[in-house]
Scaffold this motif. Structure first.
Motif, PDB file in Angstrom:
ATOM      1  N   SER A 106      -6.459   8.932   0.802  1.00  0.00           N
ATOM      2  CA  SER A 106      -6.565  10.350   1.163  1.00  0.00           C
ATOM      3  C   SER A 106      -6.168  10.632   2.608  1.00  0.00           C
ATOM      4  N   GLU A 107      -6.161   9.614   3.455  1.00  0.00           N
ATOM      5  CA  GLU A 107      -5.830   9.815   4.866  1.00  0.00           C
ATOM      6  C   GLU A 107      -4.400   9.405   5.187  1.00  0.00           C
ATOM      7  N   ALA A 108      -3.559   9.251   4.158  1.00  0.00           N
ATOM      8  CA  ALA A 108      -2.195   8.757   4.360  1.00  0.00           C
ATOM      9  C   ALA A 108      -1.156   9.813   3.997  1.00  0.00           C
ATOM     10  N   ARG A 172      -4.440  17.198  10.161  1.00  0.00           N
ATOM     11  CA  ARG A 172      -4.497  16.182  11.222  1.00  0.00           C
ATOM     12  C   ARG A 172      -3.103  15.872  11.767  1.00  0.00           C
ATOM     13  N   SER A 173      -2.088  15.927  10.916  1.00  0.00           N
ATOM     14  CA  SER A 173      -0.725  15.623  11.365  1.00  0.00           C
ATOM     15  C   SER A 173      -0.177  16.682  12.310  1.00  0.00           C
ATOM     16  N   GLY A 174      -0.672  17.916  12.189  1.00  0.00           N
ATOM     17  CA  GLY A 174      -0.144  19.005  12.998  1.00  0.00           C
ATOM     18  C   GLY A 174       1.122  19.623  12.444  1.00  0.00           C
ATOM     19  N   THR A 198      -1.646   7.632  14.304  1.00  0.00           N
ATOM     20  CA  THR A 198      -2.165   6.553  13.444  1.00  0.00           C
ATOM     21  C   THR A 198      -2.483   7.029  12.031  1.00  0.00           C
ATOM     22  N   ILE A 199      -1.624   7.891  11.514  1.00  0.00           N
ATOM     23  CA  ILE A 199      -1.743   8.320  10.120  1.00  0.00           C
ATOM     24  C   ILE A 199      -0.947   7.340   9.262  1.00  0.00           C
ATOM     25  N   PRO A 200      -1.585   6.666   8.316  1.00  0.00           N
ATOM     26  CA  PRO A 200      -0.864   5.668   7.514  1.00  0.00           C
ATOM     27  C   PRO A 200       0.271   6.303   6.705  1.00  0.00           C
ATOM     28  N   LEU A 201       1.313   5.522   6.510  1.00  0.00           N
ATOM     29  CA  LEU A 201       2.415   5.887   5.623  1.00  0.00           C
ATOM     30  C   LEU A 201       2.362   4.944   4.434  1.00  0.00           C
ATOM     31  N   VAL A 202       2.327   5.500   3.220  1.00  0.00           N
ATOM     32  CA  VAL A 202       2.157   4.689   2.016  1.00  0.00           C
ATOM     33  C   VAL A 202       3.288   4.977   1.040  1.00  0.00           C
TER      34      VAL A 202
END
Length: 267
Positions: A106-108, A172-174, A198-202
């Protein structure tokens, strides 16, 4: 009503391709559509929530369009944003795979593989697309039930053709930097922001999209001025040059030169 929403940016030049996309997304129950019309003239009748975003001084406002489309989707209750380029057809399991991946990550930022369809391709049935599946080799293609966390070096491979993100992670990404207008640079800038925050990329296996054929130029001469301008914006923000292959090709052809720390047109 919570659930996913597809955000699509479209102009008259890509309307036929977008209509083919919408014919497929309309079959998915509970999926809402946000459409951002990028041309100066008023839009024709379009599906879903429609936003008219005329061009800026330097061309189509793709970055702004994604931001306003995302906000409209969130305001409408969407908890997952699926961005599809107007040229892209969603694969048979694209929405399902993005939804599943969003619960696990969910945070990616979630990216599925993209197949470039050949000019001779005809048909849009599930079987037609399945037979045509041949994802672009420059990006990872996990097996259909797997997700792979991208290392830092892979962020440069982020592609706005097809990606998905939960509403909180989007906030969060803006969003995309609205300094960019016209063609090029805003994707690479967005990826740099994801890495910085530091937002993960999946990479999401099975979330296939299919890019419909249209003629292209290599390098894209019709976008030369946009690329030089947007590359300079990126350099001022991040200290490196994006789109170096195209810049070098333009320079080799004598159209631009590097001087005083930047690229400029040759007059």
């Amino acid at each position: 009503m919570n659930g996913p929403a597809v955000v699509t940016l479209v102009s008259a030049a890509r309307l036929d391709h977008a209509q083919a996309q919408w014919a497929r997304t309309a079959e998915i129950e509970g999926l809402r559509q946000v459409t951002v019309w990028l041309d100066e003239k008023s839009p024709p009748r379009l599906p879903g929530t429609v936003i008219h975003l005329p061009p800026g001084a330097n061309g189509l406002r793709l970055a702004v369009g994604r931001n306003v489309g995302a906000q409209a989707a969130i305001d409408g209750g969407a908890d997952l944003l699926v961005f599809l380029d107007a040229d892209c057809l969603p694969g048979n399991n694209l929405i399902e795979r993005y939804c599943t991946a969003s619960r696990e990550h969910s945070e990616a930022m979630l990216c599925g593989p993209v197949t470039y369809l050949p000019e001779e391709f005809v048909g849009t049935t599930p079987a037609d697309l399945e037979r045509a599946t041949k994802p672009h080799s420059a990006r990872p293609n996990p097996t259909d039930t797997r997700c792979e966390l991208a290392p830092a070096d892979d962020y440069r491979l982020f592609w706005s053709l097809s990606f998905a993100v939960t509403a909180p992670t989007w906030r969060r990404s803006g969003g995309f930097s609205e300094l960019y207008e016209g063609y090029g640079g805003e994707d690479t800038d967005f990826a740099a922001t994801l890495l910085e925050r530091t937002i993960p990329l999946v990479w999401v296996g099975g979330a296939h999209a299919y890019h419909q054929y249209h003629p292209t130029q290599a390098p894209p001469w019709q976008h030369l001025d946009d690329i030089v301008r947007n590359a300079s914006i990126f350099h001022s923000r991040w200290g490196s040059w994006p789109m170096e292959g195209w810049l070098n090709a333009f320079a080799k052809a004598g159209a631009i030169r590097f001087a005083d720390g930047g690229w400029m047109r040759v007059t």
